[in-house]
Write an enzyme that holds these catalytic residues in place. Structure first.
Site, PDB file in Angstrom:
ATOM      1  N   HIS A  62      -5.633   8.895  -0.808  1.00 25.10           N
ATOM      2  CA  HIS A  62      -4.871   9.006   0.427  1.00 25.10           C
ATOM      3  C   HIS A  62      -3.724   9.743   0.319  1.00 25.10           C
ATOM      4  CE1 HIS A  62      -6.738   5.812   2.902  1.00 25.10           C
ATOM      5  NE2 HIS A  62      -6.982   5.137   1.725  1.00 25.10           N
ATOM      6  N   ASP A 274      -7.861   5.177  -4.664  1.00 26.78           N
ATOM      7  CA  ASP A 274      -7.332   4.192  -3.217  1.00 26.78           C
ATOM      8  C   ASP A 274      -5.648   4.649  -3.253  1.00 26.78           C
ATOM      9  OD1 ASP A 274      -7.021   3.341  -0.808  1.00 26.78           O
ATOM     10  OD2 ASP A 274      -7.209   1.354  -1.285  1.00 26.78           O
ATOM     11  N   ALA A 309      -1.587  -2.367  -0.632  1.00 23.32           N
ATOM     12  CA  ALA A 309      -1.467  -1.337   0.363  1.00 23.32           C
ATOM     13  C   ALA A 309      -1.838   0.091  -0.413  1.00 23.32           C
ATOM     14  CB  ALA A 309      -0.078  -1.117   0.965  1.00 23.32           C
TER      15      ALA A 309
END
Length: 386
Positions: A62, A274, A309
């Site tokens: 991300h 991630d 997260a």
């Protein structure tokens, strides 16, 4: 650099490991590997004592260095691209988060219009993580925007991105999953299963329809139970699917990673990061999407409930971790971070191996997997001077 031969003590070739030899590079592309030089007048790049591995491929990332794909700022994506060279990554899929349709339209168009402008790791496609998820396993995805898979919406994103979407994640229990999966897989897009409370049978049905990837396995999905194997059970037992793993020591216990690798074998495991915007940055306060995140003790967690997260993992560190945990060989670990993720998104014709004809994107490592240098198109673009 034109034409030259790389000399090194070990090469991680598509066919396996070769010790001592020469790999040719011709106008930025890999050529053949040979044991002895045809003549002594060849130009040699001498990495005696070092190892040559393919550039790594991160198909689920991300952000990095303070920037996030969802910022919709291509200058930030350029920073991510350059920063990834220090992680051993030479190809990546900028990854979206669940958001409103218009924001995802804008992000799709921005990347589609500018993806060839990056100077570091190459953008080989886009990974759409959402918004076709369900709430129980939402993780750091915003459930306000969750919806059923919609082909018209997806095709609009794909048009805006100029056909760049290589992978999309969905929850297999949503309405319309079978039709959606059948259509987009025929169009060459990999369908991944994620953020889902699905039963084993629902996940298996999605796989039968063409779904082929399990996103950050164990995380954001129904777990393995002896009476209801869930999405994790489907990941373990479907033979031709690929399971992603985040091997940062926070998302998955090493023993659980080992169980998955043994169940599927290393050719069906894709190491991913991630990684969110705090990757490569000091610990402290950040955001992922709309959510405040605290990065502390090597983990990124939502402030509201402490859920993980994303990560701040570097892909080469995932390779090191899996070797340090003694659950894969070095060769297996490198393949899990290069050719396997490339295959999972149908980009293995472009990257992920020291294959003749491919762009000469490679890493210079030592026996401790320390990164000394990163090459793109046969040219050194990053040197680790530490």
């Amino acid at each position: 650099m034109g034409n030259y031969y790389i000399h090194a003590s070990r090469f991680f070739l598509p066919s396996g490991i070769e010790n001592e030899g020469y790999l040719s590079v011709n106008e930025g592309k890999f050529g053949s590997y040979i044991k002895e030089l045809p003549n002594k007048n060849e130009t040699i790049l001498d990495y005696s004592g070092k190892w040559i591995a393919p550039g790594l491929v991160d198909t689920h990332i991300h952000g990095f260095m303070g920037h996030d794909v969802m910022d919709n700022d291509f200058e930030g994506i350029k920073v991510i691209s350059k920063g990834l060279l220090s992680c051993g990554v030479t190809s990546f899929l900028p990854t979206t988060l669940t958001s409103d349709i218009e924001t995802l339209n804008q992000v799709s168009q921005t990347i589609g219009d500018h993806y060839q402008e990056v100077k570091g790791a190459k953008i080989r496609g886009i990974f759409f993580e959402g918004p076709f998820f369900t709430e129980e396993h939402k993780g750091a995805q915003n459930p306000i925007f969750f919806q059923d898979p919609n082909l018209e919406t997806f095709h609009h994103w794909q048009e805006l991105s100029k056909g760049l979407i290589r992978k999309i994640a969905i929850a297999p229990e949503r309405v319309g999953v079978v039709e959606f999966t059948e259509v987009v897989t025929k169009e060459g897009v990999a369908v991944a299963l994620a953020h889902s409370s699905a039963t084993y049978e629902q996940a298996k049905t999605a796989v039968s329809s063409g779904a082929s990837i399990f996103v950050h396995t164990y995380n954001g999905m129904s777990g393995l139970n002896h009476r209801e194997p869930g999405v994790v059970g489907a990941a373990m037992t479907t033979k031709d699917t690929i399971a992603e793993l985040i091997c940062d020591g926070h998302h998955v216990h090493p023993a659980a990673a080992e169980v998955l690798i043994k169940a599927k074998n290393s050719e069906h495991i894709a190491l991913i990061t991630d990684c969110m915007r705090a990757g490569g940055m000091p610990e402290g306060d950040y955001t992922l999407g709309e959510f405040p995140v605290e990065v502390k003790n090597g983990a990124a967690r939502l402030k509201e409930n402490g859920s993980l997260a994303g990560s701040i993992l570097k892909l080469l560190d995932a390779v090191k971790n899996i070797c340090d945990w003694d659950i894969a060989t070095i060769e297996e670990a490198i393949r899990m971070a290069s050719i396997v993720p490339a295959k999972s998104c149908h980009i293995d014709d472009l990257c992920g191996s020291l294959q003749a004809g491919h762009d000469a994107d490679f890493l210079v490592l030592d026996s401790q997997l320390y990164l000394h240098e990163t090459y793109l198109n046969g040219v050194s673009v990053y040197k680790n001077d530490n």
